[in-house]
Design a protein around this motif. Structure first.
Motif, PDB file in Angstrom:
ATOM      1  N   ASN A 187      -8.035  -8.705  60.352  1.00  0.00           N
ATOM      2  CA  ASN A 187      -7.832  -9.989  59.689  1.00  0.00           C
ATOM      3  C   ASN A 187      -6.335 -10.310  59.643  1.00  0.00           C
ATOM      4  O   ASN A 187      -5.581  -9.596  58.968  1.00  0.00           O
ATOM      5  CB  ASN A 187      -8.410  -9.937  58.273  1.00  0.00           C
ATOM      6  N   PRO A 188      -5.872 -11.357  60.335  1.00  0.00           N
ATOM      7  CA  PRO A 188      -4.436 -11.663  60.372  1.00  0.00           C
ATOM      8  C   PRO A 188      -3.826 -11.897  58.988  1.00  0.00           C
ATOM      9  O   PRO A 188      -2.680 -11.517  58.740  1.00  0.00           O
ATOM     10  CB  PRO A 188      -4.368 -12.935  61.224  1.00  0.00           C
ATOM     11  N   LYS A 189      -4.580 -12.503  58.079  1.00  0.00           N
ATOM     12  CA  LYS A 189      -4.064 -12.761  56.737  1.00  0.00           C
ATOM     13  C   LYS A 189      -3.818 -11.459  55.988  1.00  0.00           C
ATOM     14  O   LYS A 189      -2.759 -11.263  55.368  1.00  0.00           O
ATOM     15  CB  LYS A 189      -5.036 -13.650  55.956  1.00  0.00           C
ATOM     16  N   LEU A 190      -4.800 -10.534  56.034  1.00  0.00           N
ATOM     17  CA  LEU A 190      -4.635  -9.244  55.382  1.00  0.00           C
ATOM     18  C   LEU A 190      -3.528  -8.435  56.043  1.00  0.00           C
ATOM     19  O   LEU A 190      -2.755  -7.756  55.369  1.00  0.00           O
ATOM     20  CB  LEU A 190      -5.949  -8.458  55.421  1.00  0.00           C
ATOM     21  N   THR A 191      -3.455  -8.517  57.363  1.00  0.00           N
ATOM     22  CA  THR A 191      -2.407  -7.801  58.095  1.00  0.00           C
ATOM     23  C   THR A 191      -1.018  -8.233  57.640  1.00  0.00           C
ATOM     24  O   THR A 191      -0.127  -7.405  57.423  1.00  0.00           O
ATOM     25  CB  THR A 191      -2.562  -8.053  59.606  1.00  0.00           C
ATOM     26  N   LYS A 192      -0.831  -9.531  57.473  1.00  0.00           N
ATOM     27  CA  LYS A 192       0.461 -10.056  57.033  1.00  0.00           C
ATOM     28  C   LYS A 192       0.822  -9.554  55.638  1.00  0.00           C
ATOM     29  O   LYS A 192       1.970  -9.156  55.387  1.00  0.00           O
ATOM     30  CB  LYS A 192       0.430 -11.585  57.056  1.00  0.00           C
ATOM     31  N   ILE A 193      -0.152  -9.553  54.724  1.00  0.00           N
ATOM     32  CA  ILE A 193       0.107  -9.082  53.363  1.00  0.00           C
ATOM     33  C   ILE A 193       0.453  -7.599  53.367  1.00  0.00           C
ATOM     34  O   ILE A 193       1.426  -7.170  52.725  1.00  0.00           O
ATOM     35  CB  ILE A 193      -1.114  -9.334  52.451  1.00  0.00           C
ATOM     36  N   MET A 194      -0.308  -6.809  54.091  1.00  0.00           N
ATOM     37  CA  MET A 194      -0.088  -5.364  54.101  1.00  0.00           C
ATOM     38  C   MET A 194       1.263  -5.006  54.708  1.00  0.00           C
ATOM     39  O   MET A 194       1.934  -4.084  54.251  1.00  0.00           O
ATOM     40  CB  MET A 194      -1.225  -4.660  54.847  1.00  0.00           C
ATOM     41  N   ARG A 195       1.670  -5.748  55.732  1.00  0.00           N
ATOM     42  CA  ARG A 195       2.964  -5.468  56.346  1.00  0.00           C
ATOM     43  C   ARG A 195       4.119  -5.887  55.436  1.00  0.00           C
ATOM     44  O   ARG A 195       5.235  -5.389  55.581  1.00  0.00           O
ATOM     45  CB  ARG A 195       3.081  -6.179  57.695  1.00  0.00           C
ATOM     46  N   SER A 196       3.857  -6.787  54.489  1.00  0.00           N
ATOM     47  CA  SER A 196       4.903  -7.252  53.586  1.00  0.00           C
ATOM     48  C   SER A 196       5.150  -6.289  52.427  1.00  0.00           C
ATOM     49  O   SER A 196       6.141  -6.417  51.711  1.00  0.00           O
ATOM     50  CB  SER A 196       4.557  -8.635  53.024  1.00  0.00           C
ATOM     51  N   VAL A 197       4.246  -5.339  52.233  1.00  0.00           N
ATOM     52  CA  VAL A 197       4.378  -4.391  51.123  1.00  0.00           C
ATOM     53  C   VAL A 197       5.634  -3.552  51.291  1.00  0.00           C
ATOM     54  O   VAL A 197       5.995  -3.141  52.401  1.00  0.00           O
ATOM     55  CB  VAL A 197       3.138  -3.463  51.054  1.00  0.00           C
ATOM     56  N   GLN A 198       6.313  -3.290  50.176  1.00  0.00           N
ATOM     57  CA  GLN A 198       7.500  -2.446  50.181  1.00  0.00           C
ATOM     58  C   GLN A 198       7.352  -1.348  49.144  1.00  0.00           C
ATOM     59  O   GLN A 198       6.554  -1.446  48.208  1.00  0.00           O
ATOM     60  CB  GLN A 198       8.751  -3.284  49.903  1.00  0.00           C
ATOM     61  N   VAL A 199       8.136  -0.293  49.332  1.00  0.00           N
ATOM     62  CA  VAL A 199       8.140   0.810  48.373  1.00  0.00           C
ATOM     63  C   VAL A 199       8.500   0.267  46.994  1.00  0.00           C
ATOM     64  O   VAL A 199       9.431  -0.525  46.850  1.00  0.00           O
ATOM     65  CB  VAL A 199       9.143   1.896  48.805  1.00  0.00           C
TER      66      VAL A 199
END
Length: 246
Positions: A152-164
């Motif tokens: 899912n491109p939307k979920l992919t974008k959110i997950m890649r935006s996560v930071q420590v």
């Protein structure tokens, strides 16, 4: 006078930028954490048929095993799309978007996570400390390295935006997945929080994902602000007229 001001602006913005880059991944204090991080991950056995999905031209077969629901604090992250990750490229594995190492439960309740050093490899989460007391107090059943899968491109974008330092909540399925793109590839999942070592990571096909609360404040904002100040200072320095004394 103006040139002197620009010089100080450059020095100040560079100091703030470097400090912010260093501090932006600092872990929050327990008082900043959601009470939901005290809960254990929820897992429930399911009977679901395997399904196929396509990512980057590769057809994957996914076999869900358990419903999985986790709330945790991200202490380390690996993006499978980073330039130095050669294992995922060689495995033709583009379904695994990111690996998020998270803690919860006793580890956030006691603040012991702030005494531990965390890092991520291409498919591992590592933790260490020079303190024997801290290592003994760290609950190794309240940490997991999660291989997160999505088409899912939307979920992919959110997950890649996560930071420590972010607090996250995701739901999905602990799953096995495989493909036959050039060779036979298969990856499984842990189904318990008490295992360690190779095979102890949770592989999750994600259905929903949210960042409950972002970390790194105010440093993440200062990275952007100081970067703009530095850019402005550099431009101002070079557009200033050069004064020649006879």
């Amino acid at each position: 006078m103006i040139r002197k001001f620009i010089q100080w602006l450059l020095i100040l913005s560079l100091i703030i930028l470097l400090t912010s880059l260093w501090r932006m991944h600092s872990l929050p204090n327990p008082s900043e954490l959601s009470i939901s991080l005290l809960d254990e991950p929820k897992q429930e056995a399911i009977q679901e048929a395997k399904f196929e999905t396509i990512s980057n031209g590769v057809t994957y077969t996914v076999q869900p095993l358990y419903h999985y629901d986790l709330v945790g604090l991200v202490v380390s992250k690996h993006d499978a799309d980073t330039w130095w990750d050669y294992i995922h490229r060689e495995w033709n594995d583009s379904l695994n978007i990111v690996d998020l190492c998270v803690v919860w439960g006793n580890n956030v309740k006691t603040n012991i996570y702030n005494e531990i050093n965390f890092s991520s490899g291409q498919f591992t989460c590592n933790f260490s400390t020079s303190s024997d007391t801290a290592f003994a107090a760290f609950d190794q059943t309240a940490i997991s390295n999660n291989h997160l899968l999505s088409d899912n491109p939307k979920l992919t974008k959110i997950m890649r935006s996560v930071q420590v330092g972010d607090q996250i909540h995701f739901r999905g399925s602990l799953a096995e997945y495989s493909h036959h793109h050039g060779f036979a590839f298969k990856r499984g999942t842990s189904i318990t929080r008490t295992d360690t070592g190779n095979g102890a990571c949770e592989t999750v096909f994600v259905d929903s994902f949210e960042i409950i609360k972002s970390g790194g404040k105010p440093w993440r904002q200062l990275v952007w602000l100081s970067g703009m100040m530095l850019l402005f200072g550099i431009i101002a320095w070079f557009v200033q007229p050069i004064r020649v004394n006879d």
